[in-house]
Design an enzyme around this catalytic site. Structure first.
Site, PDB file in Angstrom:
ATOM      1  N   LYS A 143       0.849  -1.195   0.000  1.00  0.00           N
ATOM      2  CA  LYS A 143       0.000   0.000   0.000  1.00  0.00           C
ATOM      3  C   LYS A 143       0.884   1.244   0.000  1.00  0.00           C
ATOM      4  CE  LYS A 143      -2.261   1.967   3.616  1.00  0.00           C
ATOM      5  NZ  LYS A 143      -2.463   3.416   3.713  1.00  0.00           N
ATOM      6  N   ASP A 145      -3.625   4.338  -2.077  1.00  0.00           N
ATOM      7  CA  ASP A 145      -4.648   4.850  -1.159  1.00  0.00           C
ATOM      8  C   ASP A 145      -4.673   6.378  -1.217  1.00  0.00           C
ATOM      9  OD1 ASP A 145      -6.487   5.083   0.882  1.00  0.00           O
ATOM     10  OD2 ASP A 145      -5.061   4.623   2.485  1.00  0.00           O
ATOM     11  N   LYS A 188      -7.686   8.307  -1.404  1.00  0.00           N
ATOM     12  CA  LYS A 188      -8.903   8.865  -0.769  1.00  0.00           C
ATOM     13  C   LYS A 188      -9.418  10.092  -1.535  1.00  0.00           C
ATOM     14  CE  LYS A 188      -7.924   7.162   3.895  1.00  0.00           C
ATOM     15  NZ  LYS A 188      -6.550   6.660   3.797  1.00  0.00           N
ATOM     16  N   ASP A 229     -13.890  14.972  -4.500  1.00  0.00           N
ATOM     17  CA  ASP A 229     -14.032  16.263  -5.185  1.00  0.00           C
ATOM     18  C   ASP A 229     -15.325  16.178  -5.990  1.00  0.00           C
ATOM     19  OD1 ASP A 229     -13.472  18.748  -6.540  1.00  0.00           O
ATOM     20  OD2 ASP A 229     -11.351  18.405  -6.159  1.00  0.00           O
ATOM     21  N   THR A 259     -11.241   6.522  10.952  1.00  0.00           N
ATOM     22  CA  THR A 259     -11.222   6.022  12.337  1.00  0.00           C
ATOM     23  C   THR A 259     -10.716   7.086  13.310  1.00  0.00           C
ATOM     24  OG1 THR A 259      -9.152   4.951  11.768  1.00  0.00           O
ATOM     25  CG2 THR A 259     -11.086   3.540  11.921  1.00  0.00           C
ATOM     26  N   ARG A 306       3.524  -1.351  10.353  1.00  0.00           N
ATOM     27  CA  ARG A 306       4.695  -1.453  11.226  1.00  0.00           C
ATOM     28  C   ARG A 306       5.050  -2.854  11.722  1.00  0.00           C
ATOM     29  NH1 ARG A 306       2.414   3.558  14.450  1.00  0.00           N
ATOM     30  NH2 ARG A 306       0.555   2.537  13.591  1.00  0.00           N
TER      31      ARG A 306
HETATM   32  O1  C5P Z   1       1.561   0.461  10.848  1.00  0.00           O
HETATM   33  P1  C5P Z   1       0.081   0.129  10.782  1.00  0.00           P
HETATM   34  O2  C5P Z   1      -0.190  -1.353  10.618  1.00  0.00           O
HETATM   35  O3  C5P Z   1      -0.684   0.726  11.929  1.00  0.00           O
HETATM   36  O4  C5P Z   1      -0.392   0.832   9.432  1.00  0.00           O
HETATM   37  C1  C5P Z   1      -1.720   0.763   9.024  1.00  0.00           C
HETATM   38  C2  C5P Z   1      -1.904   1.471   7.725  1.00  0.00           C
HETATM   39  O5  C5P Z   1      -3.291   1.568   7.483  1.00  0.00           O
HETATM   40  C3  C5P Z   1      -1.357   2.891   7.676  1.00  0.00           C
HETATM   41  O6  C5P Z   1      -0.989   3.160   6.331  1.00  0.00           O
HETATM   42  C4  C5P Z   1      -2.549   3.730   8.073  1.00  0.00           C
HETATM   43  O7  C5P Z   1      -2.517   5.014   7.556  1.00  0.00           O
HETATM   44  C5  C5P Z   1      -3.688   2.940   7.434  1.00  0.00           C
HETATM   45  N1  C5P Z   1      -4.995   3.148   8.046  1.00  0.00           N
HETATM   46  C6  C5P Z   1      -5.276   2.897   9.363  1.00  0.00           C
HETATM   47  N2  C5P Z   1      -6.535   3.094   9.859  1.00  0.00           N
HETATM   48  C7  C5P Z   1      -7.488   3.526   9.051  1.00  0.00           C
HETATM   49  C8  C5P Z   1      -7.232   3.780   7.715  1.00  0.00           C
HETATM   50  C9  C5P Z   1      -5.953   3.586   7.230  1.00  0.00           C
HETATM   51  O8  C5P Z   1      -4.399   2.481  10.107  1.00  0.00           O
HETATM   52  N3  C5P Z   1      -8.691   3.676   9.531  1.00  0.00           N
END
Ligand code: C5P
Length: 253
Positions: free
Chosen positions: A38, A66, A68, A71, A130, A221
């Protein structure tokens, strides 16, 4: 041309970086263990389509771009025409842009894919971020509870013909029930039991998220910050293999 629906594992590793070298380095390392990658606004605003192509050539893995988009319908359609030419696997629009905007996005993706031809990207809708709670919704004039707003926007997105919805793992079961078996549900906020939660609060394990009805998992992560990212991704892929193969059997039955 529709996008292929089967990946070797449903994990999309989030490459949350603005550095091309870091993204391409991770992409190469994860080529055999992640299902896809992603890339988000942080990367795209810095490097645009050229950066996406560099990551694509570093690994060949499907890309979830991604962006998003939100417009007026004409502008989103124009953006989608450019995105679709990149040959990415899926991309996102904000459902709050409305049914007309999402219909325009899906049509632009379909028309462009046919014209070039490339694989049509799956068009995925984001409902309520979220980071929003009931007070945030109220402050922008939405009196509904977060869950009700998620369901309302997901329903509009489905009527607009999108391919899927991004949702929290705790919304997966509810949306699967509301929207039926064919729409794709994509969930971040997923954590294996052996990794730290970081700033994610509403989490499920990868297996539980899949069992609840998710199709694709976005994990950052726990993979990218691991000492050995390929080994971390392979460990998750192995843990979810029983659930993913059961889902594949059900999908083809
Ligand atoms: O490192 P981690 O597993 O927390 O990363 C989750 C990914 O999903 C990040 O790119 C974050 O921006 C994205 N994301 C999220 N929660 C959301 C929408 C997107 O963690 N509601």
């Amino acid at each position: 041309m529709a996008a292929p629906r089967t990946l070797k594992t449903p994990i999309f590793t989030a490459l949350d970086t603005a550095e091309v070298s870091e993204a391409t380095g991770l992409a190469a390392k994860l080529a055999d263990s992640s299902g896809g990658l992603k890339l988000g606004l942080e990367f795209f605003c810095a490097h645009g389509p050229k950066g996406v192509k560099e990551v694509q050539s570093a690994s060949d893995l499907p890309i979830f771009l991604d962006l998003k988009l939100h417009d007026i319908p004409n502008t989103v359609a124009g953006a989608m025409r450019s995105v679709a030419q990149l040959g990415v696997f899926m991309t996102t629009v904000h459902a709050i842009g409305g049914q007309g905007m999402m219909e325009a996005a899906v049509k632009a993706a379909t028309d462009t894919a046919y014209e070039f031809p490339v694989q049509r990207p799956l068009v995925i809708a984001v409902t309520v971020l979220t980071s929003f709670d009931a007070n945030d919704l109220k402050s922008v004039g939405v009196g509904a509870a977060v869950t009700d707003q998620v369901r309302r926007l997901a329903g509009i997105a489905q009527r607009a013909g999108v391919d899927g919805i991004v949702c929290s793992p705790l919304e997966v079961a509810m949306l699967r029930q509301d929207l039926g078996p064919t729409i794709k549900l994509i969930t971040p906020g997923v954590r294996p039991t052996w990794s730290v939660a970081n700033d994610q609060k509403r989490i499920l394990t990868p297996s539980d998220a899949l069992a609840a009805g998710a199709d694709y998992l976005v994990i950052g992560r726990p993979i990218t910050a691991a000492a050995d990212p390929a080994a971390a991704a392979a460990r998750i892929a192995q843990e979810i293999a029983p659930v993913s193969s059961e889902k594949r059997v059900q999908a083809t039955a």
